[in-house]
Write an enzyme that holds these catalytic residues in place. Structure first.
Site, short mmCIF file in Angstrom:
data_model
loop_
_atom_site.label_atom_id
_atom_site.label_comp_id
_atom_site.label_asym_id
_atom_site.label_seq_id
_atom_site.Cartn_x
_atom_site.Cartn_y
_atom_site.Cartn_z
N ARG A 65 44.29 45.31 36.32
CA ARG A 65 45.55 46.08 35.75
C ARG A 65 46.96 45.64 36.14
O ARG A 65 46.64 44.75 37.05
CB ARG A 65 45.23 47.50 36.01
CG ARG A 65 45.63 47.91 37.66
CD ARG A 65 45.75 49.38 37.98
NE ARG A 65 45.88 49.55 39.17
CZ ARG A 65 45.99 51.04 39.52
NH1 ARG A 65 45.32 51.90 39.06
NH2 ARG A 65 46.24 51.08 41.08
N GLY A 66 47.87 45.89 35.68
CA GLY A 66 49.06 45.40 36.17
C GLY A 66 49.49 44.24 35.82
O GLY A 66 49.45 43.56 34.86
N SER A 67 49.70 43.47 36.80
CA SER A 67 50.65 42.10 36.61
C SER A 67 49.76 41.08 35.99
O SER A 67 48.64 40.81 36.53
CB SER A 67 51.12 41.72 37.91
OG SER A 67 51.70 40.31 37.85
N CYS A 68 50.30 40.14 35.47
CA CYS A 68 49.76 38.88 34.62
C CYS A 68 49.51 37.76 35.75
O CYS A 68 48.85 36.96 35.59
CB CYS A 68 50.62 38.37 33.65
SG CYS A 68 50.78 39.52 32.32
N SER A 69 50.20 38.08 37.05
CA SER A 69 50.11 37.12 38.00
C SER A 69 48.92 37.26 39.06
O SER A 69 48.73 36.44 39.95
CB SER A 69 51.29 37.08 38.82
OG SER A 69 52.65 36.80 38.43
#
Length: 577
Positions: A65-69
């Site tokens: 979930r969250g960041s593409c990084s």
């Protein structure tokens, strides 16, 4: 995979064999801001696995979930030998799988990635030790995907080694997604310019040295330092130079040095219906939801691959039918006089948590006439908690003129009736500092401040005096800084004591830009209040922009009386949190 003598069969997206102790949770995890790339420790203080080490373990989570990084963090762990030995998900997981694919394609290091059926995954959570064995996979990846002459040219190396490697990675991800062909995109926004460690730099420099050049207009996300001022800010030269080299590698390949996590504020922002390839979680959500552009939630590294070729898998939200809502969130009757701007990040955080990988539609928010900045705050908080790459708001977002538009006319979707008192749990989660703790730093601009927010901040600060002990800092993009400077806002804010930082954003900012003596940070960003404790080791307060300025002037913040709604009436008592 075995638990005692139990055998589970799943789908292998990356082949390999591995054994190790199981580290497992039924809650999704963002690797960026949630896992330390140097140690493999889970640093998301809000996650059940907080404090666990992933090194040499088999990690089982439903997905990311969250960041593409997250792909970048996983790549760093694999290249340093501190990563997990295998990954088990309960659904297809693009971001983390892409980190493994890049490690395999570019650096010849890999771990198995397997997806189990939901029931099998839930049973597996009770195991203590797991063996993963996969059959050999076909990674030639021409199968079941219609390739154009252009695609064949890239794959055969006619446009250079970088584009060839990029096309191989794109096709592997397309096959995993079940895409039948590739499509042209009109622009790319790259998040992979964030320095997660030597692996991210090695990847970018390798593509550049292989002759990589972007083939479509490409913007760059926030980088890890203020490129023009990091030395003056006291950033360590080893980190600053590496971060600057990473940014340079991408600009050498033709990307524009926009360095903003809010590319939707740029004049180049896409229009409704445009097919684009954006990374950075809040930007993806805003592009799909508010602009009506079409992009998947592209992981770091896949973004530059698409930029080098101009080609992306035809799947996910690129397809109209996949953009429909499957969850309805109904709000109570709201009045503009009863709420402040903290409602939007709180609501986004809550909706993201209950939505998961489902696209929600919110009913009843249109009466407040949310601004683009309100939607930015909602979207960033939503993206922090959800894996879904978009939302709809009836009467507000472009694909939700009506509830029927948002759902595609489907009947029987799940509906949730929200009482605003349910946001109290979010408020308590984001306020991790103790009552009456003095505020040392006020952090604003996650995502980057807009010109309108700069003007609003100046209006709030006008005629007031900042407490001598409190630092107040704003991050924004270069373009916004230029507009604010021309309007005289930068000078006015600096006279109040605001420090303005460009190029980087709060999820990348550390000491000494954050004063080493600071113990408590206050922010109006739900995203930063979530990730900040793990990233900085500091305690956090969350509140409205007005309450942030008040804390900067008073030196303290009483979270018990500054609620997200000053007064709310629908026949019930006012809310006080």
């Amino acid at each position: 995979m075995t638990q005692d003598k139990l055998l589970y069969h799943g789908t292998a997206y990356v082949q390999g064999n591995a054994s190790g102790p199981l580290v497992a949770s039924n809650l999704e995890l963002s690797f960026w801001g949630g896992v330390d790339p140097l140690t493999s420790e889970v640093i998301d203080h809000h996650h059940p696995l907080s404090g666990k080490l992933l090194q040499d373990a088999i990690l089982a989570i439903p997905g990311g979930r969250g960041s593409c990084s997250g792909s970048g963090v996983l790549l760093e762990l694999l290249l340093s030998g501190r990563g997990p030995k295998g990954l088990i998900f309960s659904r297809r997981e693009d971001i983390l799988t892409l980190g493994v694919v890049v490690a395999e394609e570019i650096f010849h290091k890999s771990i198995p990635v397997v997806v189990l059926e939901t029931q099998d995954f839930e049973e597996l959570l009770d195991a203590s030790y797991v063996h993963v064995t996969t059959k050999a996979l076909d990674t030639t990846l021409g199968y079941n995907i219609e390739l154009s002459d252009k695609d064949h040219a890239f794959l055969n190396g006619l446009h250079g080694q970088a584009a060839q490697a990029a096309m191989r990675i794109i096709l592997r991800m397309a096959a995993m997604e079940g895409a039948c062909k590739l499509i042209d995109v009109t622009q790319v926004h790259i998040d992979g310019c964030v320095y997660t460690g030597p692996g991210s730099l090695s990847f970018a420099e390798r593509l550049r040295d292989w002759g990589g050049k972007v083939s479509v207009p490409t913007t760059l996300n926030s980088i890890s330092v203020d490129q023009r001022r990091w030395r003056a800010q006291g950033v360590a030269s080893t980190f600053g130079e590496a971060a600057e080299k990473l940014a340079t590698a991408y600009t050498d390949m033709g990307a524009l040095p926009t360095f903003t996590c809010a590319p939707y504020l740029l004049p180049s922002a896409p229009k409704q219906g445009d097919q684009v390839a954006w990374a950075e979680s809040n930007a993806v959500v805003y592009a799909n939801s508010v602009l009506g552009a079409k992009t998947m939630k592209y992981p770091d590294f896949l973004d530059i691959c698409i930029a080098l070729t101009g080609r992306a898998p035809q799947g996910g939200l690129h397809i109209e039918s996949n953009r429909r809502a499957s969850l309805c969130v109904e709000l109570p009757v709201l009045r503009e006089d009863d709420v402040d701007d903290s409602l939007y990040p709180l609501l986004g955080y809550y909706v993201g948590g209950i939505a998961g990988n489902r696209i929600p539609v919110i009913v009843g928010l249109d009466v407040l006439h949310p601004s683009t900045d309100d939607l930015k705050a909602f979207g960033a908080a939503f993206a922090t908690m959800a894996s879904a790459p978009m939302f709809h708001i009836v009467g507000v977002t472009p694909e939700a003129a009506t509830l029927q538009d948002a759902t595609g006319g489907r009947d029987g979707i799940e509906s949730v009736h929200l009482d605003l008192r349910q946001l109290e749990s979010v408020w308590k989660t984001l306020n991790s500092a103790q009552d009456d703790s003095p505020v040392d730093l006020v952090s604003l601009g996650n995502p980057h401040f807009s010109f309108a927010e700069m003007r609003k901040l100046a209006d709030i600060c006008r005629g007031r005096e900042k407490h001598h002990r409190v630092a107040i800092m704003v991050t924004c993009g270069r373009a916004t800084y230029g507009l604010a400077s021309q309007a005289g806002l930068v000078e006015e804010l600096e006279q109040f004591g605001v420090q303005i930082i460009t190029d980087t954003c709060w999820c990348m900012v550390g000491e000494p830009v954050i004063p080493r003596t600071a113990k408590v940070i206050m922010t109006n960003s739900a995203k930063y209040a979530h990730y900040g404790p793990g990233l900085t080791g500091k305690r956090f307060y969350f509140g409205s922009l007005e309450s942030c300025v008040a804390a900067a002037c008073d030196g303290c913040y009483d979270k018990r009386i500054h609620g997200f709604i000053d007064r709310y009436k629908d026949g019930s008592d006012p809310i006080e949190i």
